[in-house]
Design an enzyme around this catalytic site. Sequence first.
Site, short mmCIF file in Angstrom:
data_model
loop_
_atom_site.label_atom_id
_atom_site.label_comp_id
_atom_site.label_asym_id
_atom_site.label_seq_id
_atom_site.Cartn_x
_atom_site.Cartn_y
_atom_site.Cartn_z
N ASN A 1 4.15 3.90 -10.04
CA ASN A 1 3.06 3.82 -11.02
C ASN A 1 1.67 3.82 -10.37
OD1 ASN A 1 1.69 2.70 -13.63
ND2 ASN A 1 1.28 1.16 -12.06
N TYR B 1 -6.99 15.10 -8.57
CA TYR B 1 -6.09 14.37 -9.49
C TYR B 1 -5.10 15.34 -10.13
CZ TYR B 1 -4.79 10.80 -12.95
OH TYR B 1 -4.10 9.89 -13.71
N ASP C 1 0.90 -1.16 0.00
CA ASP C 1 0.00 0.00 0.00
C ASP C 1 0.93 1.21 0.00
OD1 ASP C 1 -1.55 2.19 0.61
OD2 ASP C 1 -2.79 1.15 2.08
N VAL C 2 0.92 1.97 -1.09
CA VAL C 2 1.93 3.03 -1.26
C VAL C 2 1.79 4.16 -0.24
CG1 VAL C 2 2.34 2.60 -3.72
CG2 VAL C 2 0.55 4.25 -3.03
P1 NAD Z 1 -5.12 0.91 -13.14
O1 NAD Z 1 -6.26 1.35 -12.28
O2 NAD Z 1 -5.33 -0.20 -14.08
O3 NAD Z 1 -3.84 0.55 -12.26
C1 NAD Z 1 -3.51 1.23 -11.08
C2 NAD Z 1 -2.97 0.23 -10.08
O4 NAD Z 1 -2.62 0.95 -8.88
C3 NAD Z 1 -4.00 -0.83 -9.69
O5 NAD Z 1 -3.44 -2.12 -9.78
C4 NAD Z 1 -4.36 -0.47 -8.27
O6 NAD Z 1 -4.75 -1.56 -7.46
C5 NAD Z 1 -3.05 0.16 -7.79
N1 NAD Z 1 -3.23 0.95 -6.57
C6 NAD Z 1 -4.23 1.80 -6.26
N2 NAD Z 1 -4.07 2.26 -5.01
C7 NAD Z 1 -2.93 1.69 -4.51
C8 NAD Z 1 -2.23 1.77 -3.29
N3 NAD Z 1 -2.67 2.52 -2.26
N4 NAD Z 1 -1.08 1.08 -3.15
C9 NAD Z 1 -0.62 0.29 -4.17
N5 NAD Z 1 -1.26 0.15 -5.34
C10 NAD Z 1 -2.39 0.85 -5.51
O7 NAD Z 1 -4.68 2.23 -13.94
P2 NAD Z 1 -3.44 2.54 -14.90
O8 NAD Z 1 -3.95 3.26 -16.07
O9 NAD Z 1 -2.60 1.33 -15.08
O10 NAD Z 1 -2.68 3.62 -13.98
C11 NAD Z 1 -1.28 3.62 -13.78
C12 NAD Z 1 -0.82 5.05 -13.55
O11 NAD Z 1 -1.02 5.80 -14.75
C13 NAD Z 1 -1.58 5.80 -12.47
O12 NAD Z 1 -0.70 6.57 -11.70
C14 NAD Z 1 -2.52 6.70 -13.26
O13 NAD Z 1 -2.89 7.85 -12.54
C15 NAD Z 1 -1.66 7.02 -14.45
N6 NAD Z 1 -2.39 7.48 -15.63
C16 NAD Z 1 -3.35 6.70 -16.23
C17 NAD Z 1 -3.99 7.15 -17.37
C18 NAD Z 1 -5.01 6.33 -18.10
O14 NAD Z 1 -5.67 6.86 -19.03
N7 NAD Z 1 -5.19 5.06 -17.79
C19 NAD Z 1 -3.69 8.42 -17.87
C20 NAD Z 1 -2.72 9.18 -17.23
C21 NAD Z 1 -2.08 8.70 -16.12
#
Ligand code: NAD
Length: 250
Positions: A92, A157, A65-66
């Site tokens: 990430n 966000y 848990d980050v």
């Molecule tokens: P996702 O929701 O598929 O993956 C995010 C992961 O983070 C999940 O596995 C989740 O369980 C984990 N997570 C959440 N809270 C946590 C915690 N407290 N401790 C540890 N893990 C935790 O989404 P994604 O698209 O793979 O997102 C990855 C990164 O990219 C994120 O930082 C997101 O903000 C960023 N991002 C995503 C997009 C998009 O369009 N998908 C766009 C810009 C930025």
Amino acid sequence: MDRLKGKVALISGGARGQGAAEARLFAGEAARIVIGDVLDDLCKRTADEINSKSGSKAVAAIHLDVTRAADWRTAVDTCITEFGGLDVLVNNAGIANVKGIEETSEEEWDSVVNINQKGVWLGMKAAIPAMRRRGGGSIINISSIYGIIGSAGSAAYHGTKGAVRLLTKSGAVQYAPDKIRINSVHPGVILTPMVDVVPRSELQPLIDMAPMKRGAQPEEVGWCVVFLASDEASFVTGAELVVDGGYTAV
Ligand code: NAD
């Protein structure tokens, strides 16, 4: 195939989406990887799937848990005990929140800030001493295009992803003497479970704002992260890499 040979990486939020894609690509480039997530079962399944495909034990899954400093200490210790050290951290993990300034509750604000912003700081704080012992390292902080530009909503966000952008630059300046490079990556619309929950009618206009007019596969961000993690990026630090199909170029 060997762009990350000899390197040990820690990827937060590695159970699914971009983090899991990065773990797959890193394994294909001969890194050893610890993935951490709050989704424990999925995280283990992701590690098992990569290991069985590669026929190795290159990936270990842990609970992370980050928002918890103790979890980060365990994660870094696991990199050291399982694989001998730590060279690359991919901050990430993140959560989305689409509410505007007045609509966001204090609880929601704290939750987004704790995961997206404090989590990145805690990760760097835990990883840097281990990287220093290895003589250097690479940290990649996943921000967003929403860390560069605004929109009518997603207040918390935007705040957190903007903070990650400058936390990255400040760390890059502080740790250049330790040969630790720190860069941020700014994805546009990436087709992961995070956006799966957004109704298509709301997602399509966002997709259409990018000149390339499509969402990306998580690997399209992952390859950029591989580059920043590798020695190919040896003179790249404090940089912000947009991966957005031209969204922020307009
Ligand atoms: P996702 O929701 O598929 O993956 C995010 C992961 O983070 C999940 O596995 C989740 O369980 C984990 N997570 C959440 N809270 C946590 C915690 N407290 N401790 C540890 N893990 C935790 O989404 P994604 O698209 O793979 O997102 C990855 C990164 O990219 C994120 O930082 C997101 O903000 C960023 N991002 C995503 C997009 C998009 O369009 N998908 C766009 C810009 C930025």
